[in-house]
Design a protein around this motif. Structure first.
Motif, PDB file in Angstrom:
ATOM      1  N   ASN A   1       0.803  -1.344  -0.173  1.00  0.00           N
ATOM      2  CA  ASN A   1       0.001   0.113   0.167  1.00  0.00           C
ATOM      3  C   ASN A   1       0.871   1.161  -0.040  1.00  0.00           C
ATOM      4  O   ASN A   1       0.387   2.374  -0.320  1.00  0.00           O
ATOM      5  N   SER A   2       2.232   1.164   0.366  1.00  0.00           N
ATOM      6  CA  SER A   2       2.853   2.291   0.508  1.00  0.00           C
ATOM      7  C   SER A   2       4.458   1.454  -0.039  1.00  0.00           C
ATOM      8  O   SER A   2       4.431   0.264  -0.364  1.00  0.00           O
ATOM      9  N   VAL A   3       5.350   2.182  -0.449  1.00  0.00           N
ATOM     10  CA  VAL A   3       6.665   1.889  -0.892  1.00  0.00           C
ATOM     11  C   VAL A   3       7.637   2.324   0.126  1.00  0.00           C
ATOM     12  O   VAL A   3       7.945   3.623   0.543  1.00  0.00           O
ATOM     13  N   VAL A   4       8.443   1.177   0.652  1.00  0.00           N
ATOM     14  CA  VAL A   4       9.319   1.257   1.559  1.00  0.00           C
ATOM     15  C   VAL A   4      10.758   1.143   0.907  1.00  0.00           C
ATOM     16  O   VAL A   4      11.006  -0.025   0.669  1.00  0.00           O
ATOM     17  N   GLY A   5      11.645   1.969   0.717  1.00  0.00           N
ATOM     18  CA  GLY A   5      12.838   1.948   0.177  1.00  0.00           C
ATOM     19  C   GLY A   5      13.945   1.638   1.350  1.00  0.00           C
ATOM     20  O   GLY A   5      13.964   2.647   2.238  1.00  0.00           O
ATOM     21  N   GLU A   6      14.678   0.549   1.285  1.00  0.00           N
ATOM     22  CA  GLU A   6      15.602   0.214   2.464  1.00  0.00           C
ATOM     23  C   GLU A   6      16.882   0.727   1.777  1.00  0.00           C
ATOM     24  O   GLU A   6      17.114   0.152   0.630  1.00  0.00           O
ATOM     25  N   MET A   7      18.068   1.221   2.330  1.00  0.00           N
ATOM     26  CA  MET A   7      19.392   1.345   1.870  1.00  0.00           C
ATOM     27  C   MET A   7      20.091   1.337   2.985  1.00  0.00           C
ATOM     28  O   MET A   7      20.075   1.550   4.090  1.00  0.00           O
ATOM     29  N   SER A   8      21.583   0.858   2.565  1.00  0.00           N
ATOM     30  CA  SER A   8      22.683   0.703   3.503  1.00  0.00           C
ATOM     31  C   SER A   8      23.838   1.133   2.521  1.00  0.00           C
ATOM     32  O   SER A   8      23.929   1.077   1.557  1.00  0.00           O
ATOM     33  N   PHE A   9      24.857   1.870   3.475  1.00  0.00           N
ATOM     34  CA  PHE A   9      25.915   2.260   2.965  1.00  0.00           C
ATOM     35  C   PHE A   9      26.943   2.381   3.998  1.00  0.00           C
ATOM     36  O   PHE A   9      26.850   2.284   5.128  1.00  0.00           O
ATOM     37  N   VAL A  10      28.221   2.309   3.311  1.00  0.00           N
ATOM     38  CA  VAL A  10      29.470   2.241   4.257  1.00  0.00           C
ATOM     39  C   VAL A  10      30.177   3.686   4.515  1.00  0.00           C
ATOM     40  O   VAL A  10      30.331   4.277   3.226  1.00  0.00           O
ATOM     41  N   ILE A  11      30.264   4.185   5.431  1.00  0.00           N
ATOM     42  CA  ILE A  11      31.255   5.480   5.541  1.00  0.00           C
ATOM     43  C   ILE A  11      32.526   5.170   5.988  1.00  0.00           C
ATOM     44  O   ILE A  11      32.686   4.697   7.014  1.00  0.00           O
ATOM     45  N   ALA A  12      33.717   5.208   5.138  1.00  0.00           N
ATOM     46  CA  ALA A  12      34.840   4.866   5.346  1.00  0.00           C
ATOM     47  C   ALA A  12      35.873   5.896   5.427  1.00  0.00           C
ATOM     48  O   ALA A  12      35.802   6.834   4.456  1.00  0.00           O
ATOM     49  N   ALA A  13      36.927   6.074   6.208  1.00  0.00           N
ATOM     50  CA  ALA A  13      37.865   7.123   6.391  1.00  0.00           C
ATOM     51  C   ALA A  13      39.406   6.587   6.610  1.00  0.00           C
ATOM     52  O   ALA A  13      39.401   5.314   7.296  1.00  0.00           O
ATOM     53  N   GLN A  14      39.950   7.597   6.291  1.00  0.00           N
ATOM     54  CA  GLN A  14      41.587   7.350   6.569  1.00  0.00           C
ATOM     55  C   GLN A  14      41.982   8.297   7.398  1.00  0.00           C
ATOM     56  O   GLN A  14      41.888   9.637   6.990  1.00  0.00           O
ATOM     57  N   ALA A  15      42.896   8.069   8.412  1.00  0.00           N
ATOM     58  CA  ALA A  15      43.309   9.186   9.089  1.00  0.00           C
ATOM     59  C   ALA A  15      44.449   9.966   8.396  1.00  0.00           C
ATOM     60  O   ALA A  15      45.072   9.361   7.536  1.00  0.00           O
ATOM     61  N   GLY A  16      44.646  11.269   8.353  1.00  0.00           N
ATOM     62  CA  GLY A  16      45.712  11.975   8.158  1.00  0.00           C
ATOM     63  C   GLY A  16      46.838  12.438   9.157  1.00  0.00           C
ATOM     64  O   GLY A  16      46.748  11.670  10.341  1.00  0.00           O
ATOM     65  N   PRO A  17      47.910  12.868   8.762  1.00  0.00           N
ATOM     66  CA  PRO A  17      48.969  13.130   9.289  1.00  0.00           C
ATOM     67  C   PRO A  17      48.534  14.086  10.727  1.00  0.00           C
ATOM     68  O   PRO A  17      49.149  14.040  11.859  1.00  0.00           O
ATOM     69  N   ALA A  18      47.295  14.881  10.480  1.00  0.00           N
ATOM     70  CA  ALA A  18      47.205  15.861  11.649  1.00  0.00           C
ATOM     71  C   ALA A  18      46.215  15.394  12.469  1.00  0.00           C
ATOM     72  O   ALA A  18      45.683  16.106  13.381  1.00  0.00           O
TER      73      ALA A  18
END
Length: 168
Positions: A72-89
């Motif tokens: 009766n409705s539309v439910v969109g599911e999503m997943s994603f990754v937030i990936a990070a790399q540390a810098g020198p500071a």
């Protein structure tokens, strides 16, 4: 019965046994999910400098997956990754990165936009990642049939961060 006729009838029976029309078009009302180009990455600097030595961390939205439930409705599911790399500071092992989820109707009208924060904790190897899972509801199937919806993801960047991304 000639061999050609026999093969043709066999093929027809095989296709009929599949009980699926190969020419049938299935229309999905599920919203498409995408990362906005210049704001799918984030480079945070320590202080006012923008040299390589001033990089706090660099993060990216990756591995976007989506699914949908139609009723009766539309439910969109999503997943994603937030990936990070540390810098020198990088001084803090835990950082918060702001991101947004926007819903567009017919590629031009923003229906909604919501900001979220993701908490990243850097390990000894200098990397951090978190998986975010969200759902977006289109209230009625009639709305889903009438309009094309899409969901856009991106980091909530400062003007300086946007300019930096555009220059890269």
């Amino acid at each position: 019965m000639p061999m050609r006729t026999f093969l043709f009838l066999g093929l027809v029976l095989l296709l009929a046994a599949c009980n699926r029309n190969p020419l049938e078009v299935v229309v999905s009302r599920c919203p498409a999910v995408a990362v906005v180009g210049d704001i799918g990455t984030m480079t945070r600097f320590a202080g006012d400098g923008q040299s390589q030595d001033d990089v706090d961390f660099t993060a990216a939205i990756t591995d976007v997956r989506s699914g949908c439930t139609e009723g009766n409705s539309v439910v969109g599911e999503m997943s994603f990754v937030i990936a990070a790399q540390a810098g020198p500071a990088l001084r803090n092992r835990v950082v918060t990165v702001p991101y947004f989820v926007a819903v567009l109707k017919d590629n031009n009208a923003i229906v909604s936009k919501k900001r979220f924060d993701a908490r990243l904790e850097f390990g000894a190897d200098g990397t951090a990642s978190v998986t975010e899972t969200l759902a977006q509801v289109i209230p009625t199937i009639e709305q889903a049939r009438r309009y094309n919806y899409e969901v856009l993801l991106g980091f909530q960047l400062t003007p300086d961060e946007v300019v930096f991304n555009m220059r890269r």
